[in-house]
Motif scaffolding. Structure first.
Motif, PDB file in Angstrom:
ATOM      1  N   LEU A  45      -3.599  88.348  47.810  1.00 33.25           N
ATOM      2  CA  LEU A  45      -3.518  87.994  46.396  1.00 33.25           C
ATOM      3  C   LEU A  45      -3.695  86.491  46.186  1.00 33.25           C
ATOM      4  N   SER A  46      -3.116  85.698  47.063  1.00 29.55           N
ATOM      5  CA  SER A  46      -3.233  84.241  46.926  1.00 29.55           C
ATOM      6  C   SER A  46      -4.677  83.792  47.099  1.00 29.55           C
ATOM      7  N   GLU A  47      -5.377  84.371  48.069  1.00 27.74           N
ATOM      8  CA  GLU A  47      -6.776  83.993  48.284  1.00 27.74           C
ATOM      9  C   GLU A  47      -7.663  84.525  47.159  1.00 27.74           C
ATOM     10  N   THR A  48      -7.292  85.661  46.584  1.00 27.27           N
ATOM     11  CA  THR A  48      -8.025  86.177  45.424  1.00 27.27           C
ATOM     12  C   THR A  48      -7.958  85.175  44.275  1.00 27.27           C
ATOM     13  N   ALA A  49      -6.762  84.663  44.022  1.00 25.99           N
ATOM     14  CA  ALA A  49      -6.596  83.672  42.962  1.00 25.99           C
ATOM     15  C   ALA A  49      -7.288  82.360  43.315  1.00 25.99           C
ATOM     16  N   LEU A  50      -7.160  81.941  44.565  1.00 27.34           N
ATOM     17  CA  LEU A  50      -7.773  80.693  45.013  1.00 27.34           C
ATOM     18  C   LEU A  50      -9.286  80.723  44.846  1.00 27.34           C
ATOM     19  N   ALA A  51      -9.887  81.887  45.079  1.00 26.67           N
ATOM     20  CA  ALA A  51     -11.340  82.009  44.955  1.00 26.67           C
ATOM     21  C   ALA A  51     -11.808  82.044  43.504  1.00 26.67           C
ATOM     22  N   GLY A  52     -10.871  82.196  42.567  1.00 29.07           N
ATOM     23  CA  GLY A  52     -11.239  82.141  41.152  1.00 29.07           C
ATOM     24  C   GLY A  52     -11.377  83.479  40.473  1.00 29.07           C
ATOM     25  N   PHE A  53     -10.829  84.533  41.083  1.00 27.38           N
ATOM     26  CA  PHE A  53     -10.889  85.853  40.457  1.00 27.38           C
ATOM     27  C   PHE A  53      -9.674  86.072  39.569  1.00 27.38           C
ATOM     28  N   GLU A  54      -9.783  87.078  38.687  1.00 28.59           N
ATOM     29  CA  GLU A  54      -8.731  87.312  37.705  1.00 28.59           C
ATOM     30  C   GLU A  54      -7.889  88.545  38.005  1.00 28.59           C
ATOM     31  N   GLY A  55      -8.314  89.367  38.952  1.00 32.20           N
ATOM     32  CA  GLY A  55      -7.560  90.578  39.229  1.00 32.20           C
ATOM     33  C   GLY A  55      -7.957  91.203  40.541  1.00 32.20           C
ATOM     34  N   SER A  56      -7.252  92.270  40.871  1.00 30.21           N
ATOM     35  CA  SER A  56      -7.480  93.007  42.108  1.00 30.21           C
ATOM     36  C   SER A  56      -7.353  94.494  41.818  1.00 30.21           C
ATOM     37  N   GLN A  57      -8.059  95.301  42.582  1.00 26.87           N
ATOM     38  CA  GLN A  57      -7.813  96.726  42.550  1.00 26.87           C
ATOM     39  C   GLN A  57      -6.428  96.999  43.147  1.00 26.87           C
ATOM     40  N   LEU A  58      -5.839  98.106  42.743  1.00 31.09           N
ATOM     41  CA  LEU A  58      -4.575  98.513  43.351  1.00 31.09           C
ATOM     42  C   LEU A  58      -4.838  98.959  44.783  1.00 31.09           C
ATOM     43  N   SER A  59      -4.066  98.445  45.707  1.00 30.06           N
ATOM     44  CA  SER A  59      -4.248  98.791  47.114  1.00 30.06           C
ATOM     45  C   SER A  59      -3.060  99.633  47.578  1.00 30.06           C
ATOM     46  N   PRO A  60      -3.268 100.962  47.756  1.00 34.16           N
ATOM     47  CA  PRO A  60      -2.147 101.821  48.127  1.00 34.16           C
ATOM     48  C   PRO A  60      -1.860 101.854  49.618  1.00 34.16           C
ATOM     49  N   LYS A  71       8.232  94.336  41.004  1.00 35.00           N
ATOM     50  CA  LYS A  71       7.948  93.426  42.112  1.00 35.00           C
ATOM     51  C   LYS A  71       6.458  93.124  42.192  1.00 35.00           C
ATOM     52  N   LEU A  72       5.639  94.149  42.028  1.00 37.83           N
ATOM     53  CA  LEU A  72       4.194  93.938  42.063  1.00 37.83           C
ATOM     54  C   LEU A  72       3.760  93.023  40.916  1.00 37.83           C
ATOM     55  N   LYS A  73       4.265  93.276  39.733  1.00 38.14           N
ATOM     56  CA  LYS A  73       3.865  92.453  38.582  1.00 38.14           C
ATOM     57  C   LYS A  73       4.305  91.002  38.765  1.00 38.14           C
ATOM     58  N   ALA A  74       5.473  90.805  39.364  1.00 29.52           N
ATOM     59  CA  ALA A  74       5.944  89.437  39.602  1.00 29.52           C
ATOM     60  C   ALA A  74       5.011  88.710  40.571  1.00 29.52           C
ATOM     61  N   GLU A  75       4.571  89.406  41.611  1.00 29.27           N
ATOM     62  CA  GLU A  75       3.646  88.805  42.573  1.00 29.27           C
ATOM     63  C   GLU A  75       2.312  88.476  41.908  1.00 29.27           C
ATOM     64  N   LEU A  76       1.869  89.330  41.013  1.00 28.81           N
ATOM     65  CA  LEU A  76       0.621  89.087  40.292  1.00 28.81           C
ATOM     66  C   LEU A  76       0.773  87.933  39.299  1.00 28.81           C
ATOM     67  N   ASP A  77       1.877  87.931  38.573  1.00 26.41           N
ATOM     68  CA  ASP A  77       2.073  86.937  37.508  1.00 26.41           C
ATOM     69  C   ASP A  77       2.095  85.506  38.047  1.00 26.41           C
ATOM     70  N   ILE A  78       2.725  85.300  39.186  1.00 28.05           N
ATOM     71  CA  ILE A  78       2.810  83.926  39.691  1.00 28.05           C
ATOM     72  C   ILE A  78       1.448  83.419  40.162  1.00 28.05           C
ATOM     73  N   ARG A  79       0.497  84.332  40.325  1.00 29.78           N
ATOM     74  CA  ARG A  79      -0.867  83.945  40.707  1.00 29.78           C
ATOM     75  C   ARG A  79      -1.844  84.103  39.550  1.00 29.78           C
ATOM     76  N   ASN A  80      -1.323  84.455  38.369  1.00 28.60           N
ATOM     77  CA  ASN A  80      -2.140  84.665  37.174  1.00 28.60           C
ATOM     78  C   ASN A  80      -3.209  85.736  37.421  1.00 28.60           C
ATOM     79  N   LEU A  81      -2.793  86.833  38.048  1.00 31.63           N
ATOM     80  CA  LEU A  81      -3.677  87.957  38.347  1.00 31.63           C
ATOM     81  C   LEU A  81      -3.176  89.210  37.647  1.00 31.63           C
ATOM     82  N   THR A  82      -4.028  90.235  37.633  1.00 30.23           N
ATOM     83  CA  THR A  82      -3.626  91.538  37.128  1.00 30.23           C
ATOM     84  C   THR A  82      -4.269  92.615  37.996  1.00 30.23           C
TER      85      THR A  82
END
Length: 283
Positions: free
Chosen positions: A13-28, A39-50
């Protein structure tokens, strides 16, 4: 595919944000994201991802599995409502061979009977209606090694399903792998395409996979997939993106690489793809 050694989801998730993307697919599975929504939303929010979309493998062509499909679908609807998402990705996995070892997915993919097609269409229309009730859109993912893989399958699916409820996911890599021109799909079904996975193909690996009958997973390990912008890739994305623009496409453009991180540094390819998209579409 399994990641060995596994990569923590926080790093991805951190590298996704670092590369300039806005979101990720759900990874089960690999890596497994937290099951707890908060918990998932908190991890996304601190990286400004969805989360862009979840994945639901439907089983409408297998007797007695429809209830299982609806149960899983309801769970993903609940999650995406919490995430304020709009897309639900599905693919029919009845008889699918893409996860099997030593099985050529192009030759041994399932071929549905008319009864199975009827069950699939009815099931997808029901899922699509449920999604619409929740202000979401069902998008179907033609996938290597499944019963909806090639051009004829896609045509039949689009013809027989309700266009109001069932839309199409354009996955450039899976289409090209199956011998389908992604540009033709983009042109033909521009108004039904509501989600996009931009995935590139290394032609030399594809040729060898076809020649030797490699399994889907072994093909991935050998590097059949890469990202848009990779000079080793065979797909010309520019006209595909132009067709989407002409159709006023407004959904996600999801970059997929699906490469072995031991052979291809993930951040390097994420940055490569993101720069390519900046150059091509201006954001």
């Amino acid at each position: 595919m399994d990641l060995n050694p596994p990569i923590p989801y926080q790093e991805i998730l951190s590298e996704t944000a670092l590369a300039g993307f806005e979101g990720s697919q759900l990874s089960p599975k690999y890596p497994k994201f937290p099951d707890e929504k908060d918990k998932l939303k908190a991890e996304l929010d601190i990286r400004n991802l969805t989360i862009s979309e979840p994945w639901v493998g439907t089983l409408f062509t297998e007797e007695g599995k429809a209830d299982q499909t609806f149960e899983e679908f309801d769970q993903q609807i609940e999650l995406m409502s919490f995430m304020k998402g709009k897309s639900i990705v599905v693919a029919e996995l009845g008889g699918a061979v893409h996860q099997k070892k030593c099985v050529d997915p192009l030759v041994n993919r399932p071929r549905f009977t008319d009864k199975q097609w009827s069950d699939l269409v009815a099931g997808l229309n029901k899922l699509g209606a449920i999604a619409k009730q929740h202000n979401m859109q069902l998008v179907y993912h033609p996938h290597i090694g499944t019963g909806v893989q090639d051009w004829d399958d896609i045509e039949r699916l689009m013809k027989e399903t309700n266009a109001e409820y069932v839309k199409l996911l354009l996955n450039t890599g899976h289409l090209y792998y199956a011998g389908v021109d992604p540009l033709k799909v983009a042109r033909t079904y521009a108004n039904r395409i509501k989600h996009v996975h931009l995935k590139n193909i290394r032609q030399s690996v594809l040729n060898e996979s076809i020649k030797t009958g490699r399994s889907f997973l072994d093909s991935i390990r050998e590097g059949i997939f890469t990202v848009p912008g990779d000079p080793e890739g065979a797909i010309n994305f520019q006209p595909i993106l132009q067709e989407l623009a002409k159709a006023n496409y407004e959904g996600w453009l999801m970059v997929e690489a699906e490469q072995d991180p031991n052979k291809a540094e993930p951040l390097k390819y994420a940055l490569m793809a993101r720069q390519y998209l900046r150059n091509e579409i201006g954001f």
